[in-house]
Design an enzyme around this catalytic site. Sequence first.
Site, PDB file in Angstrom:
ATOM      1  N   GLU A   1       0.819  -1.206   0.000  1.00 44.02           N
ATOM      2  CA  GLU A   1       0.000   0.000   0.000  1.00 44.02           C
ATOM      3  C   GLU A   1       0.859   1.265   0.000  1.00 44.02           C
ATOM      4  O   GLU A   1       0.557   2.237  -0.686  1.00 44.02           O
ATOM      5  CB  GLU A   1      -0.941   0.002   1.208  1.00 44.02           C
ATOM      6  CG  GLU A   1      -2.068  -1.013   1.127  1.00 44.02           C
ATOM      7  CD  GLU A   1      -2.984  -0.788  -0.058  1.00 44.02           C
ATOM      8  OE1 GLU A   1      -3.122   0.370  -0.501  1.00 44.02           O
ATOM      9  OE2 GLU A   1      -3.569  -1.764  -0.545  1.00 44.02           O
TER      10      GLU A   1
ATOM     11  N   CYS B   1     -13.562   1.668 -15.287  1.00 49.46           N
ATOM     12  CA  CYS B   1     -14.046   3.041 -15.057  1.00 49.46           C
ATOM     13  C   CYS B   1     -12.853   3.990 -14.974  1.00 49.46           C
ATOM     14  O   CYS B   1     -12.617   4.659 -13.965  1.00 49.46           O
ATOM     15  CB  CYS B   1     -14.870   3.080 -13.771  1.00 49.46           C
ATOM     16  SG  CYS B   1     -15.853   4.587 -13.573  1.00 49.46           S
TER      17      CYS B   1
ATOM     18  N   CYS C   1     -17.755   1.670 -20.451  1.00 44.76           N
ATOM     19  CA  CYS C   1     -19.081   1.522 -19.854  1.00 44.76           C
ATOM     20  C   CYS C   1     -19.837   0.312 -20.405  1.00 44.76           C
ATOM     21  O   CYS C   1     -20.653  -0.301 -19.703  1.00 44.76           O
ATOM     22  CB  CYS C   1     -19.901   2.792 -20.062  1.00 44.76           C
ATOM     23  SG  CYS C   1     -19.223   4.256 -19.225  1.00 44.76           S
TER      24      CYS C   1
ATOM     25  N   CYS D   1     -18.984  -2.697 -18.279  1.00 40.58           N
ATOM     26  CA  CYS D   1     -18.938  -2.479 -16.835  1.00 40.58           C
ATOM     27  C   CYS D   1     -20.038  -3.273 -16.139  1.00 40.58           C
ATOM     28  O   CYS D   1     -21.205  -3.216 -16.549  1.00 40.58           O
ATOM     29  CB  CYS D   1     -19.109  -0.990 -16.514  1.00 40.58           C
ATOM     30  SG  CYS D   1     -19.095  -0.635 -14.741  1.00 40.58           S
TER      31      CYS D   1
ATOM     32  N   CYS E   1     -25.837   2.376 -12.809  1.00 39.09           N
ATOM     33  CA  CYS E   1     -25.005   3.581 -12.827  1.00 39.09           C
ATOM     34  C   CYS E   1     -25.802   4.803 -13.271  1.00 39.09           C
ATOM     35  O   CYS E   1     -26.297   4.857 -14.404  1.00 39.09           O
ATOM     36  CB  CYS E   1     -23.805   3.378 -13.746  1.00 39.09           C
ATOM     37  SG  CYS E   1     -22.681   4.791 -13.777  1.00 39.09           S
TER      38      CYS E   1
END
Length: 320
Positions: free
Chosen positions: A40, A187, A194, A197, A203
Amino acid sequence: MTQRQLLHSQNSLLSWYVTDARSELPWRKTSNIYHIYLSEVMLQQTQVSRVEAEYYPRFLKIFPTLESLSKASLDEVFSLWSGLGYYRRAKNLHATAQLCPDGLPNTSAELEKLPGIGRYTASAICSFGYKQSVSVVDTNIARVLARFFAKVDVKDKELWVLADNYLNLKSATEHNLALMDLGAMICTPKNPKCDICPLITGCIGKENPALYYKKKKITYVDKELHHAICIEDNAIAMVKSKEGMYKDMLELPSLEAHKHEDTCLGTFKHSVTHFRLKVFVYLVEDLGEDITWVALDSIASAPISSLTQKAFAMYEKSVA
């Protein structure tokens, strides 16, 4: 969004995660909290591919545990971090290891008390490492949520509320990872896919995704740096930086350019944070200041930045 729509959306997201997410990433194949924490920190400002292929495995080979990292010198940590940039991350990582050599705490509140760990990193450790049912919001997830719920200029506080409300409590870890990968792979900031997706049905912002994502403009500052290379007895002169982004690291001494115009080896460009640098490198014989001599054959393991590496490479090329 009704409860039925919410469940359908969550299930679609998890189904996509099973078949299309980046499950091959090494930090997703481990339950080692330190390894997940390290990934991370490295991923905050560095591309996934570079971390996966080079920096993550190399760092863990030398420092496989928090305890081993806690016993290292800061110079050793900096030398392994060279090329990753944002060296304060390495310094905070080292400081955290010294505070917690036996393991990291398992609550966000305690994690956020440690050097360099903010809300996102603490949540990521709790979700991906400790498998807790907490939401996570990074840049990718923020973009997905803003578009999915059609929020313009949404504030961070509201994004975390959206993430909490949308979280799949039964599969929170997978849910968060799926959202993260969706933002990285589908995205995307420009030209989102899209049509493939898994969240397209629910959405709200799918008709105009650009409206719900505005990348912050970076104002770059042009700056010139002038550095000296001084070689004596197979050693190079260095100074320890006392401030700025390279604090506590070794760097080439700075000098007044007008006094050394005839000894310029060349220039190169370098970008770091919001600076666009033009770096001039000079070969000089006498510096007349307090310096640290570093053996030429140990440059590769010295705590230096990629900028300094470039300057030294220019010198090597000039004498080859």
